[in-house]
Design a protein around this motif. Sequence first.
Motif: not given
Length: 184
Positions: A128-156
């Motif tokens: 969830l924390g990486y949603m902030i820099p993803d949005f700041v750096n890319f300003a794209s909800s698609e990138v934020v959601l895609l990265d959220l999925g990958f970061n969740t996979l990494q967490a698991c």
Amino acid sequence: MRRNNLIFNMSIIAVFSALSFVVTAFLAVPIASGAGYLNFQDCIIFALASLIHPLVGGIVGGLTGMLADIYAGYASFAVYTLVIKFVEGVVAGYMFRLLTKVIKNENKGFLIFKLAASFLVGGILMALGYMIPDFVNFASSEVVLLDLGFNTLQACVNVVIGTLLYLALYKVRDVIVKRGEVNG
């Protein structure tokens, strides 16, 4: 005793910072959006936060995550990573301590539950924390959601590896504690 504990913790931070940097920088898997990479740093953060001290896990995670981001060309994420990985380690470590106090059962199944639950909370906070820099750096909800999925996979994945790492290193920690080199 307190000075020995400080020296021990500083030594652990130094050694595991080097290991964590190598694991993060050189065993990284780029993700599809190009907005970062999957890595196995979190399992080291989780193991240190639960075995040694939450602050040790947080310090190692924050510093080495930041340095790995700079090394890998993601300097715009570095400060965010410092904070996110520090919080991940501190939260996972203190949650494990809390669950250990609340759930007194020493059964291995309960231990695995306490580890996995604590690590999962830390990992979810990281994702969830990486949603902030993803949005700041890319300003794209698609990138934020895609990265959220990958970061969740990494967490698991790191929850599983971190739990196994804890179980493997726990006996070694017991030997060190019995020698009086560190006070829990």
